[in-house]
Scaffold this active site. Structure first.
Site, PDB file in Angstrom:
ATOM      1  N   SER A   1       0.824  -1.216   0.000  1.00  0.00           N
ATOM      2  CA  SER A   1       0.000   0.000   0.000  1.00  0.00           C
ATOM      3  C   SER A   1       0.853   1.258   0.000  1.00  0.00           C
ATOM      4  O   SER A   1       1.913   1.315   0.641  1.00  0.00           O
ATOM      5  CB  SER A   1      -0.870  -0.019   1.263  1.00  0.00           C
ATOM      6  OG  SER A   1      -1.427   1.252   1.486  1.00  0.00           O
TER       7      SER A   1
ATOM      8  N   TYR B   1      -1.974  -0.278  10.370  1.00  0.00           N
ATOM      9  CA  TYR B   1      -2.237  -0.899   9.061  1.00  0.00           C
ATOM     10  C   TYR B   1      -1.026  -0.713   8.146  1.00  0.00           C
ATOM     11  O   TYR B   1      -0.480  -1.676   7.590  1.00  0.00           O
ATOM     12  CB  TYR B   1      -3.492  -0.288   8.415  1.00  0.00           C
ATOM     13  CG  TYR B   1      -3.567  -0.531   6.937  1.00  0.00           C
ATOM     14  CD1 TYR B   1      -3.807  -1.816   6.440  1.00  0.00           C
ATOM     15  CD2 TYR B   1      -3.355   0.503   6.012  1.00  0.00           C
ATOM     16  CE1 TYR B   1      -3.829  -2.055   5.071  1.00  0.00           C
ATOM     17  CE2 TYR B   1      -3.385   0.265   4.652  1.00  0.00           C
ATOM     18  CZ  TYR B   1      -3.620  -1.009   4.187  1.00  0.00           C
ATOM     19  OH  TYR B   1      -3.631  -1.249   2.832  1.00  0.00           O
TER      20      TYR B   1
ATOM     21  N   LYS C   1       1.930  -3.494   6.690  1.00  0.00           N
ATOM     22  CA  LYS C   1       2.293  -3.716   5.282  1.00  0.00           C
ATOM     23  C   LYS C   1       3.794  -3.521   5.077  1.00  0.00           C
ATOM     24  O   LYS C   1       4.447  -4.260   4.353  1.00  0.00           O
ATOM     25  CB  LYS C   1       1.499  -2.765   4.372  1.00  0.00           C
ATOM     26  CG  LYS C   1       0.023  -3.110   4.264  1.00  0.00           C
ATOM     27  CD  LYS C   1      -0.178  -4.387   3.456  1.00  0.00           C
ATOM     28  CE  LYS C   1      -1.617  -4.821   3.385  1.00  0.00           C
ATOM     29  NZ  LYS C   1      -1.817  -6.077   2.643  1.00  0.00           N
TER      30      LYS C   1
HETATM   31  C1  UD1 Z   1      -6.804   4.983   2.870  1.00  0.00           C
HETATM   32  C2  UD1 Z   1      -5.429   4.484   3.166  1.00  0.00           C
HETATM   33  C3  UD1 Z   1      -5.008   3.444   2.171  1.00  0.00           C
HETATM   34  C4  UD1 Z   1      -6.033   2.366   2.079  1.00  0.00           C
HETATM   35  C5  UD1 Z   1      -7.337   2.999   1.650  1.00  0.00           C
HETATM   36  C6  UD1 Z   1      -8.412   1.962   1.485  1.00  0.00           C
HETATM   37  C7  UD1 Z   1      -3.907   6.163   4.118  1.00  0.00           C
HETATM   38  C8  UD1 Z   1      -2.949   7.265   3.819  1.00  0.00           C
HETATM   39  N1  UD1 Z   1      -4.471   5.592   3.067  1.00  0.00           N
HETATM   40  O1  UD1 Z   1      -6.674   5.830   1.757  1.00  0.00           O
HETATM   41  O2  UD1 Z   1      -3.801   2.878   2.556  1.00  0.00           O
HETATM   42  O3  UD1 Z   1      -5.620   1.412   1.138  1.00  0.00           O
HETATM   43  O4  UD1 Z   1      -7.730   3.940   2.634  1.00  0.00           O
HETATM   44  O5  UD1 Z   1      -8.823   1.452   2.696  1.00  0.00           O
HETATM   45  O6  UD1 Z   1      -4.129   5.836   5.235  1.00  0.00           O
HETATM   46  N2  UD1 Z   1     -12.467  11.929   2.005  1.00  0.00           N
HETATM   47  C9  UD1 Z   1     -13.463  12.880   2.160  1.00  0.00           C
HETATM   48  N3  UD1 Z   1     -14.671  12.455   2.627  1.00  0.00           N
HETATM   49  C10 UD1 Z   1     -14.955  11.157   2.914  1.00  0.00           C
HETATM   50  C11 UD1 Z   1     -13.937  10.191   2.743  1.00  0.00           C
HETATM   51  C12 UD1 Z   1     -12.699  10.629   2.291  1.00  0.00           C
HETATM   52  O7  UD1 Z   1     -13.252  14.049   1.910  1.00  0.00           O
HETATM   53  O8  UD1 Z   1     -16.087  10.854   3.330  1.00  0.00           O
HETATM   54  C13 UD1 Z   1     -11.163  12.341   1.457  1.00  0.00           C
HETATM   55  C14 UD1 Z   1      -9.985  12.036   2.349  1.00  0.00           C
HETATM   56  O9  UD1 Z   1      -9.742  13.062   3.248  1.00  0.00           O
HETATM   57  C15 UD1 Z   1      -8.881  11.870   1.295  1.00  0.00           C
HETATM   58  C16 UD1 Z   1      -9.597  11.295   0.068  1.00  0.00           C
HETATM   59  O10 UD1 Z   1     -10.972  11.625   0.257  1.00  0.00           O
HETATM   60  O11 UD1 Z   1      -8.343  13.115   0.937  1.00  0.00           O
HETATM   61  C17 UD1 Z   1      -9.476   9.782  -0.061  1.00  0.00           C
HETATM   62  O12 UD1 Z   1      -9.881   9.164   1.158  1.00  0.00           O
HETATM   63  P1  UD1 Z   1     -10.128   7.588   1.244  1.00  0.00           P
HETATM   64  O13 UD1 Z   1     -10.967   7.138   0.106  1.00  0.00           O
HETATM   65  O14 UD1 Z   1     -10.619   7.299   2.617  1.00  0.00           O
HETATM   66  O15 UD1 Z   1      -8.697   6.951   1.012  1.00  0.00           O
HETATM   67  P2  UD1 Z   1      -7.296   7.266   1.736  1.00  0.00           P
HETATM   68  O16 UD1 Z   1      -7.496   7.791   3.105  1.00  0.00           O
HETATM   69  O17 UD1 Z   1      -6.463   8.064   0.779  1.00  0.00           O
END
Ligand code: UD1
Length: 343
Positions: free
Chosen positions: A129, A153, A157
């Protein structure tokens, strides 16, 4: 690889695992699935068989930590290579349950290595990851950038990668490819296979957007509007799950290029902000998606984008599906399967 290659896929019923099973079956591989259905359902594998027009050779419902059962799987099938997806993957949960995360992710990997070693199986593709890069100070990230995991997590990895690298140093003939995925999203273009979050309120942004668009959740909370990015929202490298699946098939094909451990990023190299993703999803579903900008989510980082150059040079390959395709396919899956897979 032998002409008729049997690949053991751990976690084959999961989001990335199931799409990879389709890709392998479509390309003539025989597939043996091991899954304990802790975060997936058998219905996903029924869809795999439907899309590929043939099922996996066998599906074994076992926990990787059940070493006897795992050994019997290797006794039963002549396995040529393994793709290891089975793991716990929720960052927030890992902070609450660190012991469980190390147990499943690291212990599951060493149990698998045991069974492989005992049965003379030396080829492995490992699901890693981008989260191991942690709070990255630069984008895009190359494989040479330092690992700085910030939660159990990601740390699990990174530990697995180190175990695998060390095993490759000490056991002759082992060949391991670790793929560091950025943000896999989207769904199979048939609309039959996609991401089914276990919780009613998804953690990840893409399934959340799909549920808001479907009217099942009121609005998207955009976590943070004050990041040092162009529009202030978090930037990620979203990659279509079918490109991730294709990457795994190519990894299998390139496992024998050299022995030892190699690591590759799997991303597109393009960063997308939350607001850009929201706009793309609106185009895909043809309706406005309500949202509000809220506080940052604890543990989130401003930007994570892959430098996909290494894999491009090694395999002459790059991802093919853009953000609009990712959103279109995710939306199709949501529309056709509002309640996920039938149980
Ligand atoms: C996280 C993990 C990644 C994991 C993935 C899937 C980290 C850095 N990354 O990715 O390793 O494989 O989850 O489980 O820990 N966001 C919103 N609103 C929401 C949800 C998310 O604004 O309701 C934003 C987040 O702040 C981020 C982006 O969308 O900027 C992506 O978020 P998300 O889909 O949760 O993935 P990651 O956090 O990048």
């Amino acid at each position: 690889m032998p002409a008729r290659t049997t690949v053991l896929v751990t976690g084959g019923a999961g989001f990335i695992g199931s799409h990879t099973c389709v890709e392998l079956l479509d390309h003539g591989y025989d597939v043996v699935v091991v899954d304990d259905y802790s975060n997936s359902v058998p219905g996903a594998l029924e869809r795999v068989a439907k899309i590929a027009a043939r099922p996996p050779v066998a599906v074994h419902e076992i926990d990787l930590l059940d070493r006897r059962a795992l050994s019997r799987v290797f006794d039963e099938h002549r396995v040529d290579a393994v793709i290891h997806f089975a793991a716990r993957k929720a960052v927030g949960e890992s902070v609450e349950l660190p012991v469980e995360y190390y147990d499943t992710n690291v212990g599951g990997t060493t149990a698998l290595l045991h069974a492989m070693r005992d049965h003379g199986v030396h080829r492995l593709v490992f699901s890693s990851s981008c989260s191991i890069y942690g709070d990255a100070t630069k984008v895009p990230l190359t494989e040479a950038d330092p690992a700085r995991p910030t939660n159990p997590y990601a740390a699990s990895k990174w530990l697995c990668e180190q175990v695998l690298a060390d095993i490759c140093r000490h056991l002759a003939g082992f060949s391991v490819l670790a793929l560091r995925y950025f943000n896999p999203v989207g769904a199979h273009p048939s609309g039959l296979l996609g991401e089914v979050p276990r919780k009613a309120v998804p953690n990840n942004v893409m399934p959340y957007l799909a549920r808001v668009a479907a009217g099942r959740l009121p609005r998207l909370s955009v976590f943070g509007g004050d990041y040092p990015t162009a529009d202030g929202t978090g930037v990620r490298d979203y990659i279509h799950v079918m490109d991730v699946a294709e990457g795994h098939r190519l990894a299998l094909e390139h496992l024998d290029d050299e022995v030892g451990m190699r690591v590759f990023n799997l991303g597109t190299g393009r960063g997308t902000s939350v607001l850009e993703l929201l706009a793309a999803f609106q185009r895909a579903c043809g309706r406005p998606i309500p949202y509000e900008v809220t506080d940052r989510r604890p543990g989130d980082v401003p930007a994570l984008v892959a430098d996909p150059g290494a894999v491009a040079r090694a395999w002459n390959w790059s991802t093919a599906r853009d953000l609009d395709v990712m959103c279109r396919d995710a939306w199709r899956f949501q529309e056709l399967n509002p309640s996920g897979y039938p149980n």
